[in-house]
Design an enzyme around this catalytic site. Structure first.
Site, PDB file in Angstrom:
ATOM      1  N   CYS A   1       4.636 -10.118  12.697  1.00  0.00           N
ATOM      2  CA  CYS A   1       4.392  -8.736  13.149  1.00  0.00           C
ATOM      3  C   CYS A   1       5.229  -8.355  14.371  1.00  0.00           C
ATOM      4  CB  CYS A   1       2.901  -8.531  13.386  1.00  0.00           C
ATOM      5  SG  CYS A   1       1.977  -8.657  11.835  1.00  0.00           S
TER       6      CYS A   1
ATOM      7  N   HIS B   1      -7.488  -4.722   7.894  1.00  0.00           N
ATOM      8  CA  HIS B   1      -7.448  -4.769   6.428  1.00  0.00           C
ATOM      9  C   HIS B   1      -8.765  -4.393   5.774  1.00  0.00           C
ATOM     10  CE1 HIS B   1      -3.504  -6.504   6.579  1.00  0.00           C
ATOM     11  NE2 HIS B   1      -3.894  -7.642   7.131  1.00  0.00           N
TER      12      HIS B   1
ATOM     13  N   HIS C   1      -7.977  -7.141   0.384  1.00  0.00           N
ATOM     14  CA  HIS C   1      -6.638  -6.603   0.630  1.00  0.00           C
ATOM     15  C   HIS C   1      -5.570  -7.373  -0.153  1.00  0.00           C
ATOM     16  CE1 HIS C   1      -2.977  -5.619   3.027  1.00  0.00           C
ATOM     17  NE2 HIS C   1      -3.553  -4.437   3.033  1.00  0.00           N
TER      18      HIS C   1
ATOM     19  N   LYS D   1      -3.029  -0.931  11.355  1.00  0.00           N
ATOM     20  CA  LYS D   1      -2.069  -1.096  10.259  1.00  0.00           C
ATOM     21  C   LYS D   1      -2.624  -2.066   9.230  1.00  0.00           C
ATOM     22  CE  LYS D   1       0.445  -4.547  12.943  1.00  0.00           C
ATOM     23  NZ  LYS D   1       0.194  -5.686  12.046  1.00  0.00           N
TER      24      LYS D   1
ATOM     25  N   HIS E   1      -8.287 -12.140   6.517  1.00  0.00           N
ATOM     26  CA  HIS E   1      -8.254 -12.022   7.973  1.00  0.00           C
ATOM     27  C   HIS E   1      -8.341 -10.564   8.407  1.00  0.00           C
ATOM     28  CE1 HIS E   1      -4.064 -11.305   6.816  1.00  0.00           C
ATOM     29  NE2 HIS E   1      -3.935 -10.635   7.953  1.00  0.00           N
TER      30      HIS E   1
ATOM     31  N   ASP F   1      -1.281  -7.016  17.797  1.00  0.00           N
ATOM     32  CA  ASP F   1      -2.279  -7.833  17.091  1.00  0.00           C
ATOM     33  C   ASP F   1      -2.881  -8.968  17.924  1.00  0.00           C
ATOM     34  OD1 ASP F   1      -1.419  -6.180  15.056  1.00  0.00           O
ATOM     35  OD2 ASP F   1      -0.780  -7.771  13.695  1.00  0.00           O
TER      36      ASP F   1
HETATM   37 ZN   LIG Z   1      -2.666  -8.996   8.148  1.00  0.00          ZN
END
Ligand SMILES: [Zn+2]
Length: 238
Positions: free
Chosen positions: A186, A83, A87, A141, A116, A43
């Site tokens: 994450c 996302h 979400h 993801k 985000h 990420d």
């Molecule tokens: Zn997220």
């Protein structure tokens, strides 16, 4: 894996041989990634650095460290938080909730975040300064609207696989080195799942930055240590 000697014994060695060290200006890094090793870059997206929608303090500082590390790896996998609008992990989706509060989801407690990394936005793009010539796979993801996914391996419902473990195993990879954002979410979830799935796991601490929400960073390091995740620095990689 080529691992000699461990970081701890190396430090003891350093302390006990200071005079010899003067004659040896630098010590070789101790870990040499091989064809069975993969670097996972979690990420490193505009949303998670200054100017983004969910900035992690110092997030952009890890980019040159990761670029340098990538030179030591034949295998690099990148993840991207991705996302849908509205979400389930967004506070704005839940009436009366503010960012960084929690809510109960069918799969457990969910921290609610500012909106985000919405699919296709500049905010969700990888940092343009990221230079990863051997990157071969991008795992996206968090694209199921009702389920978050911190981990690169398994979504937050703890049932839906991203397929990453099967991909790595099909390619003979047994060891992963995790970097990216954020250490305590994450990165940690990715490292913990990798252990659960049978990989040797290193987290390269200086190639991560944390959110540290209510003690989450210390808790994440403890959980990772308990699970057998090894905590190293980028200088330990040859
Ligand atoms: Zn997220």
């Amino acid at each position: 894996m080529n691992l000699t000697p461990s970081g701890l014994s190396r430090r003891i060695f350093l302390a006990s041989t200071a005079a010899v060290a003067l004659a040896r200006p630098s010590f070789a890094a101790t870990i040499k990634p091989d064809a069975k090793s993969a670097l996972i870059v979690v990420d490193v997206q505009n949303c998670f650095v200054d100017g983004g929608t969910l900035p992690v303090k110092g997030g952009a500082q890890i980019v040159p460290i990761i670029n340098k590390l990538a030179g030591s790896f034949e295998n690099v996998v990148v993840t991207q938080d991705w996302h849908t609008p509205g979400h389930a992990s967004f506070a704005s989706t839940h009436a009366g909730k503010k960012p960084f509060e929690t809510t109960q989801m069918p799969y457990g407690t969910q921290v609610l975040w500012p909106d985000h990394c919405v699919q296709g936005s500049d905010d969700a793009a990888l940092l343009k300064d990221l230079k990863l010539p051997t990157a071969q796979l991008i795992i996206r993801k968090g694209f199921h609207k009702d389920v978050d996914s911190y981990s690169a391996f398994e979504e937050a419902d703890r049932k839906t696989s991203t397929g990453l473990a099967a991909y790595l195993k099909a390619r003979g990879i047994d060891t992963v080195f995790v970097t990216g954002l954020a250490t305590d979410f994450c990165v940690a979830w990715t490292a913990l799942d990798a252990r659960k799935l049978g990989f040797n796991v290193y987290v390269i601490e200086d190639a991560t930055r944390a959110i540290d929400l209510n003690g989450s960073l210390a808790a994440a390091w403890k959980q990772m240590a308990d699970a057998g995740v090894k905590r190293i620095q980028s200088g330990d990689i040859a």
